[in-house]
Write a protein that holds these residues in place. Structure first.
Motif, short mmCIF file in Angstrom:
data_model
loop_
_atom_site.label_atom_id
_atom_site.label_comp_id
_atom_site.label_asym_id
_atom_site.label_seq_id
_atom_site.Cartn_x
_atom_site.Cartn_y
_atom_site.Cartn_z
N ARG A 104 0.80 -1.22 0.00
CA ARG A 104 0.00 0.00 0.00
C ARG A 104 0.85 1.28 0.00
NH1 ARG A 104 -5.48 0.84 1.53
NH2 ARG A 104 -5.80 2.91 2.39
N ASP A 105 2.09 1.19 0.42
CA ASP A 105 2.92 2.40 0.54
C ASP A 105 3.13 3.12 -0.79
OD1 ASP A 105 4.54 0.21 -0.25
OD2 ASP A 105 6.32 1.04 0.67
N ILE A 106 3.00 2.43 -1.90
CA ILE A 106 3.22 3.08 -3.19
C ILE A 106 2.10 4.06 -3.56
CG2 ILE A 106 2.16 1.27 -4.61
CD1 ILE A 106 4.42 1.85 -6.67
N ILE A 107 0.88 3.79 -3.12
CA ILE A 107 -0.24 4.66 -3.48
C ILE A 107 0.00 6.09 -3.02
CG2 ILE A 107 -2.72 5.11 -3.11
CD1 ILE A 107 -2.14 2.79 -5.05
N GLU A 108 0.53 6.25 -1.83
CA GLU A 108 0.79 7.59 -1.30
C GLU A 108 1.85 8.33 -2.12
OE1 GLU A 108 1.91 6.66 2.66
OE2 GLU A 108 -0.10 5.99 3.21
N GLN A 109 2.70 7.58 -2.82
CA GLN A 109 3.79 8.20 -3.57
C GLN A 109 3.55 8.28 -5.07
OE1 GLN A 109 6.30 9.70 -1.90
NE2 GLN A 109 5.13 9.11 -0.11
N LEU A 110 2.49 7.63 -5.55
CA LEU A 110 2.20 7.68 -6.99
C LEU A 110 2.05 9.12 -7.44
CD1 LEU A 110 -0.37 4.87 -7.87
CD2 LEU A 110 1.95 5.12 -8.70
N GLY A 111 2.60 9.40 -8.59
CA GLY A 111 2.50 10.75 -9.11
C GLY A 111 3.68 11.63 -8.79
N LYS A 112 4.50 11.21 -7.85
CA LYS A 112 5.73 11.95 -7.58
C LYS A 112 6.79 11.38 -8.52
CE LYS A 112 4.52 12.93 -2.84
NZ LYS A 112 4.83 12.71 -1.44
N ALA A 113 7.23 12.19 -9.44
CA ALA A 113 8.08 11.71 -10.55
C ALA A 113 9.28 10.90 -10.08
CB ALA A 113 8.54 12.90 -11.39
N GLU A 114 9.85 11.27 -8.96
CA GLU A 114 11.04 10.55 -8.51
C GLU A 114 10.70 9.17 -7.93
OE1 GLU A 114 9.56 13.03 -5.10
OE2 GLU A 114 9.88 13.38 -7.23
#
Length: 182
Positions: A104-114
């Motif tokens: 689930r940790d990826i959902i919070e970071q999706l959209g951040k290009a890096e």
């Protein structure tokens, strides 16, 4: 034969209702079997709902985008195929540029290009046991072609089937749906 990082393209005569007309991105293929996600069949869920459930704002590139029906296995669970691979709690490295993450940790970071520049989110995945995919390939149920990130991440889902066929230099309409006899 290792078809990791390839597309499986359902032949026009595919009778399985789930896989008919589908393109599957293979994330893993080895002697034990194969695992991938269907990249061209939308679920009834949008990315907006995924981000809302995670308590996060929907990044612009995901607004209104559909979550794919990745396959008939574990349809209660999300799978994210993304680039770059990053460092997540639960990921399968497909190649140097792409990973499939289930944490689930990826959902919070999706959209951040890096962190996760491009992504496809699916509900469920597709799975074949040892030798099962090879048997389906021998039965001419699927065509294979090396995956293409443009098709995978940038084309609208409804264009992916024809685009995958085009990589082979054919159109689905040109393939016969049955064998003839002289």
């Amino acid at each position: 034969m290792n078809l990791t990082d390839h597309f499986l393209i359902a032949m026009p005569n595919m009778e399985d209702p789930f896989f008919s007309g589908s393109v599957v991105y293979l994330c893993e293929h080895n002697d034990e079997g194969a695992l991938g996600i269907v990249i061209n069949k939308p679920s009834p869920v949008t990315m907006d709902l995924v981000f809302e459930a995670a308590g996060a704002e929907t990044p612009e590139q995901f607004k209104g985008e559909w979550v794919m029906m990745g396959g008939p296995v574990q349809i209660d669970r999300g799978f994210v195929v993304h680039t770059p691979p990053g460092n997540w709690q639960s990921s399968l490295l497909v190649n140097d540029e792409i990973a499939m993450t289930t944490s689930r940790d990826i959902i919070e970071q999706l959209g951040k290009a890096e962190d996760a520049e491009k992504a496809i989110v699916s509900i469920g995945y597709s799975n074949w046991g040892a030798g099962q995919l090879e048997a389906e390939l021998a039965d001419n149920s699927w065509l294979t072609v090396p995956a293409d990130q443009h098709i995978l991440f940038e084309l609208p889902y409804e264009s992916r089937y024809a685009a995958a066929f085009a990589k082979l230099g054919v159109s689905p309409a040109t393939l016969m749906k049955g064998a003839g006899h002289a």
